[in-house]
Design an enzyme around this catalytic site. Structure first.
Site, PDB file in Angstrom:
ATOM      1  N   SER A 154       0.838  -1.195   0.000  1.00  0.00           N
ATOM      2  CA  SER A 154       0.000   0.000   0.000  1.00  0.00           C
ATOM      3  C   SER A 154       0.876   1.249   0.000  1.00  0.00           C
ATOM      4  CB  SER A 154      -0.849  -0.012   1.273  1.00  0.00           C
ATOM      5  OG  SER A 154      -1.446   1.242   1.472  1.00  0.00           O
ATOM      6  N   TYR A 170      -1.936  -0.768  11.002  1.00  0.00           N
ATOM      7  CA  TYR A 170      -2.191  -1.343   9.678  1.00  0.00           C
ATOM      8  C   TYR A 170      -0.998  -1.081   8.751  1.00  0.00           C
ATOM      9  CZ  TYR A 170      -3.725  -1.508   4.835  1.00  0.00           C
ATOM     10  OH  TYR A 170      -3.776  -1.751   3.483  1.00  0.00           O
ATOM     11  N   LYS A 174       2.038  -3.657   6.729  1.00  0.00           N
ATOM     12  CA  LYS A 174       2.475  -3.680   5.324  1.00  0.00           C
ATOM     13  C   LYS A 174       3.976  -3.438   5.233  1.00  0.00           C
ATOM     14  CE  LYS A 174      -1.568  -4.333   3.411  1.00  0.00           C
ATOM     15  NZ  LYS A 174      -1.884  -5.658   2.872  1.00  0.00           N
TER      16      LYS A 174
HETATM   17  P1  NAD Z   1     -11.210  -6.572   1.444  1.00  0.00           P
HETATM   18  O1  NAD Z   1     -11.412  -6.580   2.916  1.00  0.00           O
HETATM   19  O2  NAD Z   1     -12.372  -6.328   0.568  1.00  0.00           O
HETATM   20  O3  NAD Z   1     -10.526  -7.961   0.994  1.00  0.00           O
HETATM   21  C1  NAD Z   1      -9.660  -8.687   1.829  1.00  0.00           C
HETATM   22  C2  NAD Z   1     -10.168 -10.122   1.844  1.00  0.00           C
HETATM   23  O4  NAD Z   1      -9.309 -10.906   2.676  1.00  0.00           O
HETATM   24  C3  NAD Z   1     -11.583 -10.238   2.426  1.00  0.00           C
HETATM   25  O5  NAD Z   1     -12.386 -10.979   1.519  1.00  0.00           O
HETATM   26  C4  NAD Z   1     -11.397 -10.982   3.740  1.00  0.00           C
HETATM   27  O6  NAD Z   1     -12.498 -11.800   4.043  1.00  0.00           O
HETATM   28  C5  NAD Z   1     -10.119 -11.772   3.462  1.00  0.00           C
HETATM   29  N1  NAD Z   1      -9.339 -12.104   4.655  1.00  0.00           N
HETATM   30  C6  NAD Z   1      -8.932 -11.283   5.658  1.00  0.00           C
HETATM   31  N2  NAD Z   1      -8.206 -11.964   6.547  1.00  0.00           N
HETATM   32  C7  NAD Z   1      -8.148 -13.254   6.106  1.00  0.00           C
HETATM   33  C8  NAD Z   1      -7.552 -14.431   6.597  1.00  0.00           C
HETATM   34  N3  NAD Z   1      -6.868 -14.460   7.754  1.00  0.00           N
HETATM   35  N4  NAD Z   1      -7.685 -15.577   5.887  1.00  0.00           N
HETATM   36  C9  NAD Z   1      -8.385 -15.587   4.732  1.00  0.00           C
HETATM   37  N5  NAD Z   1      -8.971 -14.498   4.215  1.00  0.00           N
HETATM   38  C10 NAD Z   1      -8.859 -13.341   4.900  1.00  0.00           C
HETATM   39  O7  NAD Z   1     -10.046  -5.548   1.140  1.00  0.00           O
HETATM   40  P2  NAD Z   1      -9.506  -5.016  -0.274  1.00  0.00           P
HETATM   41  O8  NAD Z   1      -9.803  -3.576  -0.356  1.00  0.00           O
HETATM   42  O9  NAD Z   1      -9.916  -5.910  -1.358  1.00  0.00           O
HETATM   43  O10 NAD Z   1      -7.944  -5.148   0.003  1.00  0.00           O
HETATM   44  C11 NAD Z   1      -7.194  -6.281  -0.417  1.00  0.00           C
HETATM   45  C12 NAD Z   1      -5.764  -6.105   0.035  1.00  0.00           C
HETATM   46  O11 NAD Z   1      -5.264  -4.881  -0.505  1.00  0.00           O
HETATM   47  C13 NAD Z   1      -5.609  -5.993   1.557  1.00  0.00           C
HETATM   48  O12 NAD Z   1      -4.424  -6.681   1.923  1.00  0.00           O
HETATM   49  C14 NAD Z   1      -5.458  -4.499   1.785  1.00  0.00           C
HETATM   50  O13 NAD Z   1      -4.706  -4.227   2.936  1.00  0.00           O
HETATM   51  C15 NAD Z   1      -4.723  -4.078   0.521  1.00  0.00           C
HETATM   52  N6  NAD Z   1      -4.933  -2.650   0.183  1.00  0.00           N
HETATM   53  C16 NAD Z   1      -6.208  -2.170   0.016  1.00  0.00           C
HETATM   54  C17 NAD Z   1      -6.389  -0.822  -0.299  1.00  0.00           C
HETATM   55  C18 NAD Z   1      -7.771  -0.234  -0.471  1.00  0.00           C
HETATM   56  O14 NAD Z   1      -7.897   0.993  -0.476  1.00  0.00           O
HETATM   57  N7  NAD Z   1      -8.825  -1.024  -0.636  1.00  0.00           N
HETATM   58  C19 NAD Z   1      -5.272   0.030  -0.438  1.00  0.00           C
HETATM   59  C20 NAD Z   1      -4.004  -0.514  -0.267  1.00  0.00           C
HETATM   60  C21 NAD Z   1      -3.847  -1.866   0.036  1.00  0.00           C
END
Ligand code: NAD
Ligand code: UDP
Length: 349
Positions: A124, A148, A152
């Site tokens: 991120s 958080y 990362k």
């Molecule tokens: P999201 O919460 O929609 O998706 C994450 C998924 O991981 C969810 O479906 C959740 O059920 C699953 N999950 C969480 N912990 C788990 C575990 N222990 N075992 C199995 N599954 C698990 O989030 P997103 O927005 O799709 O983000 C995906 C990734 O991208 C994350 O790692 C997040 O930190 C990173 N990210 C997101 C953003 C954003 O703005 N959305 C920005 C930067 C980084």
């Protein structure tokens, strides 16, 4: 080629799965559905017309993960599973460290056991900490302002140590900027739990009448209109970045970080005004105090990904907001608005 996608039921994961399937890759999806629903998996099948095994497993469950690797041929992993709320991470840091760090360590252990050393990881822009020397380039010193962000940052460091210990690993650290929007079919999109923390889902919920008005966190930043500037990127462009990163990691070894952003920043007021044009709705708002931890400006220099991954974000702000609005209109309650009989899914718990 067969890819394991962790977190494939989530917002970015579901869009990434669609792009990987459309490009002929075979998938296995693992998600514990802690922040998503099975309906998003149904929708990925519907959008692509393709099947794949889905395992309802926590990535901290080592035996569960081992069975995934034994029952399927896995060539590479796209690892998106994790918790992502900044505010929540301040309240319950241990949950964040357990889930994001321990989960990833368990995944890497199992990958190592099965000789799978190709990995694309969801990092991120938060790893740039408080830095405001925009545009951000990958070799900017890293930092973090909350648990958080620290997960990362720590994971990036852990992956570097892993590569130093065994240079057969090939790892892409994808530093996402602000993913917004939805698939153009409006079958998949962002489905936040409760009141959204992020700007775009908040705006679309105001537009649909679920929330009264937007609160803009500060108009006294050193930006042209005083509101915060971010690099919004269409989630489908972001998803395609994973495909390009996969091509790179499977054909090489090493560890590299890549910014996935457009390189262009928009202020909160610019986003509001662009959304009003796209939707024909007026978004009432009030200016409130700055939100703790926010910075004035954050946007990428995406040249490294442009050159080395041969990837470029194609969609502009208007398209991002059109798709976000179409998703919201067609799914006023997100995946709880189920219009279709769920398809049969192979679920394992
Ligand atoms: P999201 O919460 O929609 O998706 C994450 C998924 O991981 C969810 O479906 C959740 O059920 C699953 N999950 C969480 N912990 C788990 C575990 N222990 N075992 C199995 N599954 C698990 O989030 P997103 O927005 O799709 O983000 C995906 C990734 O991208 C994350 O790692 C997040 O930190 C990173 N990210 C997101 C953003 C954003 O703005 N959305 C920005 C930067 C980084
Ligand atoms: N923002 C806002 N009101 C909201 C949510 C966000 O004014 O209800 C602002 C926030 O201060 C930042 C921008 O919108 O300047 C993007 O915030 P978001 O939470 O979507 O992403 P962040 O960059 O903070 O991860």
């Amino acid at each position: 080629m067969s890819i394991l996608v962790t977190g494939g039921a989530g917002y970015i994961g579901s869009h990434t799965c669609v792009e990987l399937l459309r490009n002929g890759l075979e998938l296995v999806i693992v998600d514990n559905l802690s922040n998503s629903s099975l309906e998003s998996i149904n929708r990925v099948r519907k959008v692509t017309g393709k099947g794949f095994p889905f395992y309802e497993i926590d990535i901290r469950d080592k035996d569960g993960l081992k069975s995934v690797f034994s029952e399927n041929k896995i060539d590479a992993v796209v690892h998106l599973a994790g918790f992502k709320s900044v505010g929540e991470s301040v309240q319950i840091p241990l949950h964040y460290y357990h889930n994001n760090i321990s989960g990833t360590l368990t995944l890497c252990d199992v990958m190592k056991t099965f000789g799978v050393k190709k990995l694309v990881f969801s990092s991120s822009a938060t790893v740039y900490g408080n830095t405001e020397s925009v545009p951000l380039v990958e070799d900017t010193p890293l930092g973090a302002t909350n648990p958080y962000g620290r997960t990362k940052w720590m994971l990036e460091e852990i992956f570097r140590d892993l590569f130093i210990s065994d240079n057969e690993w090939s790892i892409a650290l994808l530093r996402y900027f602000n993913p917004i929007g939805a698939h153009e079919s409006s079958l998949i999109g962002e489905d936040p739990n409760g009141t959204p923390n992020n700007l775009t889902p908040y705006i679309t919920q105001v537009a649909i009448g679920k929330l009264n008005k937007l609160r803009i966190f500060g108009n006294d930043y050193e930006t042209p209109d005083g509101t915060g500037i971010r690099d919004y990127i269409h989630v489908v462009d972001l998803a395609q970045g994973h495909l390009k990163a996969l091509s790179k990691v499977v054909s090489t070894t090493g560890i590299e970080a890549y910014n996935l952003g457009t390189g262009k920043g928009y202020s909160v007021l610019e986003v509001v005004s662009a959304f009003e044009k796209v939707s024909g709705k007026t978004i009432p708002y009030e200016i409130v105090e700055r939100r703790a931890g926010d910075i004035a400006k954050c946007y990428s220099d995406p040249s490294k990904a442009n050159h080395e991954l041969k990837w470029r974000a194609e969609k502009g702000l208007r398209e991002m907001l059109e798709d976000a609005w179409r998703w919201q209109e067609n799914n006023p309650n997100g995946y709880a608005t189920v219009n279709n009989k769920p398809l049969q899914i192979f679920t394992r718990s």
